[in-house]
Design an enzyme around this catalytic site. Structure first.
Site, PDB file in Angstrom:
ATOM      1  N   PHE A   1       0.856  -1.180   0.000  1.00 52.22           N
ATOM      2  CA  PHE A   1       0.000   0.000   0.000  1.00 52.22           C
ATOM      3  C   PHE A   1       0.900   1.241   0.000  1.00 52.22           C
ATOM      4  O   PHE A   1       1.465   1.604   1.036  1.00 52.22           O
ATOM      5  CB  PHE A   1      -0.926  -0.026   1.217  1.00 52.22           C
ATOM      6  CG  PHE A   1      -1.481  -1.405   1.477  1.00 52.22           C
ATOM      7  CD1 PHE A   1      -2.170  -2.084   0.484  1.00 52.22           C
ATOM      8  CD2 PHE A   1      -1.286  -2.036   2.693  1.00 52.22           C
ATOM      9  CE1 PHE A   1      -2.663  -3.363   0.695  1.00 52.22           C
ATOM     10  CE2 PHE A   1      -1.778  -3.313   2.922  1.00 52.22           C
ATOM     11  CZ  PHE A   1      -2.475  -3.982   1.927  1.00 52.22           C
TER      12      PHE A   1
ATOM     13  N   ASP B   1       2.318   4.398   0.533  1.00 53.04           N
ATOM     14  CA  ASP B   1       2.064   5.576   1.370  1.00 53.04           C
ATOM     15  C   ASP B   1       3.360   6.363   1.543  1.00 53.04           C
ATOM     16  O   ASP B   1       4.223   6.332   0.676  1.00 53.04           O
ATOM     17  CB  ASP B   1       1.466   5.146   2.716  1.00 53.04           C
ATOM     18  CG  ASP B   1       2.459   4.320   3.559  1.00 53.04           C
ATOM     19  OD1 ASP B   1       3.556   3.969   3.046  1.00 53.04           O
ATOM     20  OD2 ASP B   1       2.145   4.038   4.725  1.00 53.04           O
TER      21      ASP B   1
END
Length: 339
Positions: free
Chosen positions: A236, A238
């Site tokens: 993910f 980020d």
């Protein structure tokens, strides 16, 4: 317009053309070895979800899945403008910062009787009501209140149009991780985490993927985690995990980019350098997973069940735990609703 490449293909496309961020073979191997040594621990399974989410309702509760939706719909942009001025939320004697302020604020609201996990409520709550739920213990508010309000109310309305709960909404994707991501991105605008790089449309879908992974984590904790194509998910992308990947040597920033970040310059969403940080992070974790599975096959004769989401579930807390040792590596600062 052609549809964007999916996150894995996007990661590879960016990594092959990147000018300021580089995937380092030696570091990839090192991280794979580190994870190989943890192969028998709970840290590399979906069952680690409860440990990673101590403020979530019990996975067996009806609220757990709607809680996941509420939190992941507002899961973006927690970094402070100044390190000394962090938004803080105290819950049951513990003071939280960063992403955990959101979890603590939702837990506090639930304890105060606010029906924050009910789409009928959060689809039409006012900015002021959400501001009260997310209130900080100090003078530094949680960033982007208006954007969080828009994302949450918009998401709530989509749930109401699709059975009235996250479970009923996501069931339309027939327990298939890829279809779940596609459904979320199609129906809820704030999850459309896409960019253009070297003339091609690409995607990262950080929050959509984490929402599916969290759904999987809750279902696995219930003993129902049999989701098709969960391996389709990437890490993910980020601002915290890339820092860990640089620290561990799996990624390298150019001197120019490092200086830009050390100067505290913000990168806008879609900036070439920001796209390269996120794309190369995805691709480096894909290579780490590949190496790890190869090690398990060669040394143990075992098939690897570790996927990119699990590696992310390990690296994110690792970054939080080692934040002092990593302080010399700046995070990239981008204010947006995607991460």
């Amino acid at each position: 317009m052609e549809p964007p490449m999916f996150p894995r293909e996007s990661g590879r496309f960016v990594a092959e053309r990147s000018q300021d961020v580089f995937v380092e073979e030696e570091g990839v191997q090192k991280v794979a070895e580190m994870l190989y040594n943890l192969r028998h621990s709970d840290e590399l399974t979906a069952s680690g979800w409860e440990t990673a989410n101590p403020l979530a309702p019990a996975p067996t509760s009806d609220q757990a899945l709607n809680w996941v939706f509420v939190v992941d719909t507002m899961n973006f942009s927690f970094w402070p403008e100044k390190e000394t001025e962090q938004c803080e939320v105290t819950f049951k004697g513990t003071t939280y910062t960063g992403y955990m302020t959101l979890c603590a604020a939702i837990a506090r609201a639930m304890e105060e009787g606010v029906p924050i996990t009910d789409p009928k409520y959060f689809s039409q709550m006012s900015v002021e009501e959400l501001g009260h739920v997310l209130r900080s213990d100090n003078k530094t508010p949680m960033p982007m209140l208006q954007e969080r309000h828009q994302a949450l109310t918009e998401g709530g309305r989509v749930l109401l149009e699709n059975g009235g709960s996250f479970r009923s909404f996501i069931s339309k994707a027939a327990n298939d991780a890829r279809k779940m991501v596609e459904l979320i991105v199609e129906k809820i605008p704030s999850y459309r985490d896409e960019a253009t790089y070297e003339g091609r449309r690409i995607s990262f879908y950080k929050r959509a993927q984490i929402l599916v992974a969290d759904f999987w984590g809750v279902m696995a904790a219930r003993g129902e985690g049999d989701i098709v194509s969960i391996d389709w998910l990437t890490m993910f992308a980020d601002y915290r995990v890339p820092q860990a990947l640089v620290y561990l040597g799996a990624l390298r920033y150019s001197d120019a980019l490092l200086q830009t970040l050390k100067n505290g310059e913000q990168l806008s969403s879609g900036d070439r350098r920001e796209v390269e940080i996120r794309g190369c992070s995805i691709w480096s974790v894909e290579l780490i997973k590949e190496r790890l599975c190869k090690l398990m096959q060669e040394r143990d004769g075992q098939t690897c069940s570790v996927n990119s989401a699990i590696i992310d579930f390990y690296l994110w807390p690792y970054a939080k735990q080692h934040h002092k040792e990593m302080a010399h590596i700046p995070i990239h600062r981008t204010r947006c609703v995607y991460y």
